[in-house]
Design a protein around this motif. Structure first.
Motif, PDB file in Angstrom:
ATOM      1  N   ASN A  33       0.811  -1.216   0.000  1.00 31.41           N
ATOM      2  CA  ASN A  33       0.000   0.000   0.000  1.00 31.41           C
ATOM      3  C   ASN A  33       0.845   1.266   0.000  1.00 31.41           C
ATOM      4  OD1 ASN A  33       0.691   0.312   2.640  1.00 31.41           O
ATOM      5  ND2 ASN A  33      -1.343   0.026   3.463  1.00 31.41           N
ATOM      6  N   ARG A  70      -4.881   2.607  -0.178  1.00 29.40           N
ATOM      7  CA  ARG A  70      -4.755   2.311   1.252  1.00 29.40           C
ATOM      8  C   ARG A  70      -6.093   1.939   1.873  1.00 29.40           C
ATOM      9  NH1 ARG A  70      -0.269   6.868   2.238  1.00 29.40           N
ATOM     10  NH2 ARG A  70       1.457   5.595   1.487  1.00 29.40           N
ATOM     11  N   SER A  71      -7.185   2.383   1.245  1.00 38.34           N
ATOM     12  CA  SER A  71      -8.480   1.954   1.772  1.00 38.34           C
ATOM     13  C   SER A  71      -8.817   0.547   1.285  1.00 38.34           C
ATOM     14  CB  SER A  71      -9.580   2.945   1.377  1.00 38.34           C
ATOM     15  OG  SER A  71      -9.904   2.793   0.006  1.00 38.34           O
ATOM     16  N   LEU A  72      -8.110   0.068   0.270  1.00 36.92           N
ATOM     17  CA  LEU A  72      -8.348  -1.297  -0.232  1.00 36.92           C
ATOM     18  C   LEU A  72      -7.455  -2.314   0.457  1.00 36.92           C
ATOM     19  CD1 LEU A  72      -8.499  -0.641  -4.092  1.00 36.92           C
ATOM     20  CD2 LEU A  72     -10.404  -0.998  -2.533  1.00 36.92           C
ATOM     21  N   GLY A  96      -5.462  -3.408   3.794  1.00 38.14           N
ATOM     22  CA  GLY A  96      -5.256  -3.217   5.224  1.00 38.14           C
ATOM     23  C   GLY A  96      -3.984  -3.931   5.644  1.00 38.14           C
ATOM     24  N   PRO A  99     -11.360  -3.141   4.108  1.00 38.59           N
ATOM     25  CA  PRO A  99     -10.475  -3.330   2.964  1.00 38.59           C
ATOM     26  C   PRO A  99     -10.831  -4.608   2.217  1.00 38.59           C
ATOM     27  CG  PRO A  99      -9.399  -4.066   4.958  1.00 38.59           C
ATOM     28  CD  PRO A  99     -10.738  -3.559   5.370  1.00 38.59           C
ATOM     29  N   SER A 128      -6.136   6.716   4.290  1.00 40.31           N
ATOM     30  CA  SER A 128      -6.670   6.464   2.953  1.00 40.31           C
ATOM     31  C   SER A 128      -7.824   7.403   2.681  1.00 40.31           C
ATOM     32  CB  SER A 128      -7.161   5.034   2.880  1.00 40.31           C
ATOM     33  OG  SER A 128      -8.240   4.891   3.767  1.00 40.31           O
TER      34      SER A 128
END
Ligand SMILES: Nc1ncnc2c1ncn2[C@@H]1O[C@H](COP(=O)(O)OP(=O)(O)O)[C@@H](O)[C@H]1O
Ligand SMILES: [Mg+2]
Lengths: 234, 251
Positions: free
Chosen positions: A52, A77-79, A81, A156, B164
């Motif tokens: 990430n 980064r949201s996908l 973890g 994620p 994020s």
């Protein structure tokens, strides 16, 4: 199926000149659980940090079809973890709630949604009763669970674990394995705990000195004693 | 070479360099030539020397006001038709002198630390009768510097990896106030961690018999040999000569 992770010719050298990854190529299908095994210093953690964008090396990396470039970092980064080896590094808030809320709150979600997310995540790791505790004063196993909750709350698609069982006692370890077994996300688990991989991951990638030396079904790789011995795993 | 020799030489070098009057340009050149000769002999990489010097440059800014505030005569420079600034020639010369001395001193110190292991330096300080407690404090500070740097790096890494945003969300990143608060909390937790970390280290020291008196360093007590002694004497002699020369040429 479209792979959820594509890594092409990835190489990385630490600023002090130490080459840690050399020409890594890897594809991961959605829902796969993969063990990344290798001796100490093989480059497992370094590879995980690339997923990430904490580190960026030479080569290409795609997550869900998105290229890993600076503009995409926030979304990627949201996908993905990332659960760090040492939970103390991941937990920096005064209460468990705030730590687990950090990710979703940072994403700009509504307060009420953040609360829901926190409760769901803590429930998933069976730590709901610890919501107001200070994370620094939990046991290692509990910290590990909270650390996992801090990324679960971001919902994620990919979970990346660096040495998830390091420092856990047998019971905490067993409970963690059960937890990982139930989580539906695509999973990459970097470890030298071979038993963990045997139970959890149908596919294994063997890393040594920064290179992938084997990639295939866990049974086949673990059946090859010479290969494991050559790479310091047994 | 004996670390004590290097330490004493560096101290003498820096002290005399800085006692040299302003505008003693030829003397500065001699000082620097002397230092560069030592650098060449020591075989440290020039690129390292200059990179580290660069790190120290911002401190020079502190001397800039001299240019504008020293004694007359002033020279005016007009930037725009109505804007004039007054420069003092004496101030400018002072500033340049200070900057030069600063650079040479810094490089002397870099040469010392690049060629001497830190524990040896501590050992040399001890031999030179620097109070033990002080040596112990400098030693511990050096160790904690790295511990704390690692903790900070790991915390920042863990935070960035969770920072994020959703493509759907318009106000991601959280409010400024909230981010400031998180940073504050992290700094606080760093503080607590370093305290607890030092507690753990202290406990470990206690369990190995620490009673409040720092242990002497473990370096072998080699003494300074005759050649080193002569070399040191000659080096200091040269420094003093350059300094006297500087007294005559300086303003
Ligand atoms: N911060 C760093 N600076 C320089 N080299 C590093 C750093 N971190 C790790 N390395 C080196 O990179 C290699 C891979 O390290 P790492 O990814 O941590 O291995 P693993 O997680 O498989 O044990 C090792 O040889 C290690 O010494
Ligand atoms: Mg590692």
């Amino acid at each position: 199926m479209v792979p959820i992770i594509v890594i092409q010719n990835l190489s990385f050298t630490y600023p002090d000149g130490k080459p840690a990854l050399r020409d890594i190529n890897l594809q991961v299908q959605p829902g796969e659980k993969i063990g990344i095994v290798g001796p100490n210093g093989a480059g497992k953690s370094t590879l995980m940090y690339h997923l990430n964008g904490v580190f960026t090396g030479q080569g290409k990396l795609f997550i869900s079809g998105l290229e890993l470039i600076k503009n995409n970092f926030p979304h990627i980064r949201s996908l993905v973890g990332l659960v760090f080896q040492n939970p103390d590094d991941q937990l920096f808030s005064p209460t468990v709630f705030e730590d687990v809320a950090y990710g979703p709150y940072y994403q700009g979600l509504e307060q009420s949604i953040v609360k829901d997310r926190v409760q769901q995540a803590l429930k998933a790791v069976q730590m709901s009763d610890f919501i107001d505790r200070n994370p620094y004063h939990l046991s290692t196993g509990e910290k590990k669970r909270v650390a996992i909750a801090t990324v679960l709350s971001m919902q994620p698609e990919i979970l990346v674990f660096d040495e998830p069982t390091a420092g856990l006692d047998p019971r905490a370890r067993r409970e963690l394995i059960e937890l990982l077994f139930e989580l539906p996300q695509t999973m990459l688990i970097a470890t030298h705990d071979l038993a963990l991989i045997k139970q959890l991951a149908p596919r294994t990638v063997l890393l040594s000195k920064g290179r992938i030396v084997a990639d295939g079904p866990t049974n086949a790789i673990f059946g090859n004693e010479t290969l494991l011995k050559e790479n310091g795993l047994i | 070479m004996h670390p004590g020799v290097k330490l004493v030489f560096t101290l003498v070098f820096i002290i005399f360099l800085n006692l040299t009057p302003a505008q003693a340009w030829p003397a500065y050149i001699f000082f620097y030539t002397f230092l560069l000769a030592l650098v060449l002999v020591s075989r440290i990489q020039l690129s390292i020397l200059f990179q580290r010097t660069l790190l120290a440059t911002p401190f020079i800014l502190a001397a800039i006001p001299l240019i504008f505030s020293a004694n007359p005569p002033y020279y005016s420079i007009s930037l725009l038709p109505d804007v004039e600034i007054y420069l003092s020639l004496e101030g400018l010369q002072k500033f340049v002198s200070i900057a030069i001395k600063f650079f040479i001193s810094i490089q002397a110190a870099i040469l010392l630390t690049a060629t001497t292991r830190f524990p040896d330096l501590l050992f040399a300080m001890e031999r030179l009768k620097v109070p033990k407690l002080m040596v112990a404090i400098i030693g511990l500070a050096w160790r904690f510097l790295f511990v704390i740097r690692d903790v900070v790096l790991r915390m920042i890494r863990a935070r960035t990896s969770r920072s994020s945003s959703l493509s759907s969300s318009s106000h991601s990143g959280g409010s400024l106030w909230w981010r400031a608060r998180v940073t504050g909390v992290m700094a606080g937790s760093l503080f607590l961690r370093s305290i607890e970390c030092s507690d753990r280290i202290y406990a470990a020291m206690l369990s190995r018999g620490y009673v409040g008196v720092p242990l002497p360093s473990f370096s072998k007590t080699i003494s300074i040999n005759r050649n080193e002694f002569l070399g040191l004497g000659f080096g200091i002699f040269l420094i003093v000569m350059i300094w006297i020369f500087g007294l005559f040429t300086g303003g």
